[in-house]
Scaffold this active site. Structure first.
Site, mmCIF file in Angstrom:
data_model
loop_
_atom_site.group_PDB
_atom_site.id
_atom_site.type_symbol
_atom_site.label_atom_id
_atom_site.label_comp_id
_atom_site.label_asym_id
_atom_site.label_seq_id
_atom_site.Cartn_x
_atom_site.Cartn_y
_atom_site.Cartn_z
ATOM 1 N N ASP A 102 37.623 -42.053 13.266
ATOM 2 C CA ASP A 102 39.565 -41.869 13.642
ATOM 3 C C ASP A 102 39.839 -42.337 12.104
ATOM 4 O O ASP A 102 39.591 -43.049 11.421
ATOM 5 C CB ASP A 102 40.493 -42.670 14.435
HETATM 6 N N1 URA Z 1 35.422 -44.678 18.540
HETATM 7 C C1 URA Z 1 37.111 -44.235 18.782
HETATM 8 O O1 URA Z 1 37.524 -44.264 19.391
HETATM 9 N N2 URA Z 1 37.510 -43.885 17.002
HETATM 10 C C2 URA Z 1 36.013 -44.127 16.458
HETATM 11 O O2 URA Z 1 37.074 -43.851 15.365
HETATM 12 C C3 URA Z 1 34.780 -44.484 16.551
HETATM 13 C C4 URA Z 1 34.554 -44.505 17.431
#
Ligand code: URA
Length: 234
Positions: A102
């Site tokens: 993310d």
């Molecule tokens: N889980 C999440 O919530 N975000 C990420 O970037 C990776 C795994």
């Protein structure tokens, strides 16, 4: 390896096009023109195409980057935000991210131009474990840990059992290590939300045995030969 396959794997062209180059006399092995596409290339042989020495698999590059906050896991962004491609812009090969993190997640991201490996690592059936350090609001009680270890519903999908342990419980927050195999969108954030803890920050520290270690945010390092072999064996 057959000569035509060697040329193709060096990223020069397709195997069929390599056959043409060989037939046309554009290819030399150890300095002599070779028109036999079935010629076996041995380790240490020098192969040139149009006078330029090539190396099979030389074009395959594997790096680990430590993604900072605010970087998009993609090769370009229509809103002109920083992307992970910017982190490896001094590498001439076009590397793409394996899976994604993310915008607000930091940490370990593998980038490569090896399409086969990228495909294999992100395929659900391979179930490579990914380990995160999450700082979450509130208390991560034993009941909550047990739920995460069993599997939680994150909106129509029940997660498979996660490995979780609390590294530190502060009065109002906790630092938790969690390992999961799946890669659903925002999965770790949704898993903690499902048990009542809001994720405040999230860092990926490992994919299988590949660890982030002391790599600084915004920097990359090349994977070692052993790490590449390990990933291919998964
Ligand atoms: N889980 C999440 O919530 N975000 C990420 O970037 C990776 C795994």
């Amino acid at each position: 390896m057959r000569l035509n396959k060697y040329i193709a794997s060096a990223g020069v062209c397709s195997r069929r096009k390599a056959d043409e180059l060989i037939a046309n006399g554009n290819v030399k092995v150890n300095g002599a023109v070779c028109r036999e596409m079935g010629t076996q290339v041995e380790e240490g042989d020098a192969v040139s195409v149009n006078g330029k020495i090539i190396e099979a698999d030389a074009a395959k590059v594997y790096v680990v980057v430590n993604k900072p906050l605010g970087y998009i896991t993609s090769m370009d962004d229509d809103k002109n935000r920083p992307t992970v491609a910017d982190l490896v812009s001094d590498i001439p090969e076009r590397l793409f991210p394996v899976g994604r993190l993310d915008y607000n997640t930091t940490g370990l991201l593998i980038m490569t131009n090896d399409g086969d490996l990228a495909y294999a690592l992100t395929h659900p059936k391979h179930e490579v474990s990914k380990t995160y350090i999450a700082t979450v609001a509130g208390v991560v009680s034993n009941v909550r840990l047990a739920k995460l270890r069993k599997g939680v519903d994150i909106g129509g999908f029940v997660t498979s059992p996660a490995k979780v342990r609390v590294l530190k419980q502060n009065p109002r927050s906790a630092v938790v290590e969690i390992s999961i195999h799946e890669g659903k969108n925002r999965q770790v954030r949704k898993m903690f939300a499902a048990v009542g803890n809001k994720v405040q920050s999230l860092e990926r520290v490992a994919i299988g045995d590949i660890r982030l270690g002391r790599l600084l945010q915004g920097h990359y390092r090349k994977l070692t030969r052993a790490e590449i072999e390990y990933l291919k064996s998964l």
